[in-house]
Scaffold this motif. Structure first.
Motif: not given
Length: 348
Positions: A166-194
């Motif tokens: 919910v706290f990740i930009p929606k466009e990153l959730l469906t984007k096919e190829e992520l930059t290193e920075e975008e992947e880092k943001i997406l991988k933060s979702h477990p900690e954000k949820g916690y």
């Protein structure tokens, strides 16, 4: 009854199970004859497939682990929670009610293997995915003989495991190829949820929100966010990891074709001991059918067959009906078939 992917549907097929919209409205009723127009609309709605009745699948009854009514209610409830994360009181009430309902229905059917392929609409992927992970986790928890209170906490954790998205930009959730920075943001979702659950829903059990934090940890210590290893990962985290990946593998998505259940099981077996806890994989293989009832398979001796029953203790060798002579064969026990293997799945 058998499952047929949307790409394999043909006019004249008979629908074997009601087809519902995202809101639980019946789009097509059981027993209706499928037309080209219906197929086109099913494709436009990004529905992955439907169940049909035909002479090939005659007398095959697929038992539901949970009812359509409960699944639809659960998906709607998860959608409400994820779209209204600040409604704290309502979230707790919904989670508790759905968890008890899911566990109650599965306990009434606890001898049943998971044979049903969930019919999903991609637009509701996140919400139906959370429900599927909750169902799979509950089945595993029951097989592990977890007490009811612990099961409820496990199902709550499963329903909320992706709340951090919910706290990740929606466009990153469906984007096919992520930059290193975008992947880092997406991988933060477990900690954000916690952090969100721990801060705003502190009456939810510690084990539940720790499961949310750890659902991307790997058994070999190469996961995230903390790189925990083996049983240093909580039981809930290890169960959620397994169920989360399995459901994602068998789900059609815009940039990736869905795997067959048998292919997803092969993946899990390949990463047994590295990504997944071997003890949980052993339980999972007993409860989730690689060849769901109604699956048409090609045997290594050239015979085409349809799966009519699964062997819980040897799920890779089900009981089948040979299509050309209607003979019933138990691939686990029939000595004449000891060297015969399943070589492919046919979706026609």
């Amino acid at each position: 009854m058998r499952y047929v992917p949307t790409s394999c549907l043909r006019p004249g097929m008979i629908l074997g199970k009601n087809l519902y919209s995202q809101d639980g409205v019946v789009l097509l009723a059981k027993d209706v004859q499928i037309t080209k127009e219906y197929i086109d609309n099913i494709q436009k709605l990004l529905i992955n497939g439907v169940y049909i009745e035909d002479s090939v699948s005659e007398n095959i009854k697929i038992e539901h682990v949970i009812s359509d009514e409960l699944r639809i209610k659960a998906v709607k409830s998860i959608k409400h929670i994820y779209n209204n994360p600040k409604n704290i009181t309502k979230t707790l009430e919904i989670v508790e009610n759905i968890a008890k309902s899911v566990i109650g229905e599965i306990l009434r059917n606890k001898s049943v293997m998971i044979n049903m392929i969930d019919i999903k609409n991609y637009d509701d992927f996140l919400f139906s995915h959370c429900v599927n992970v909750a169902v799979l986790s509950s089945v595993i928890g029951i097989a592990l003989n977890l007490e009811d209170s612990k099961l409820e906490k496990l199902v709550a954790s499963a329903m909320l495991h992706d709340i951090g998205k919910v706290f990740i930009p929606k466009e990153l959730l469906t984007k096919e190829e992520l930059t290193e920075e975008e992947e880092k943001i997406l991988k933060s979702h477990p900690e954000k949820g916690y952090r969100y659950i721990k801060t705003y829903h502190n009456s939810i059990a510690v084990t539940s929100y720790v499961g949310i934090l750890q659902h991307h940890e790997r058994f070999d210590g190469k996961g995230y966010p903390d790189g925990k290893k083996g049983e240093k990962i909580s039981l809930f985290g290890r169960i959620l990891c397994l169920c989360d990946i399995y459901d994602k593998l068998i789900t059609e998505r815009p940039h990736r074709k869905a795997s067959l259940p048998s292919e997803a099981i092969e993946y899990i077996m390949a990463y047994n001991g590295s990504v997944f806890d071997p003890k949980l994989v052993k339980v999972f293989l007993k409860k989730v059918a690689p060849y769901p009832l109604g699956t048409i398979i090609q045997l290594s001796n050239g015979q085409k067959s349809i799966v009519v029953e699964n062997n819980e203790d040897c799920s890779l060798r089900p009981i089948v009906r040979i299509l050309d002579n209607q003979e019933i064969v138990n691939l686990t026990e029939d000595w004449n078939y000891r060297n015969v293997t399943i070589v492919s799945v046919n979706n026609y």
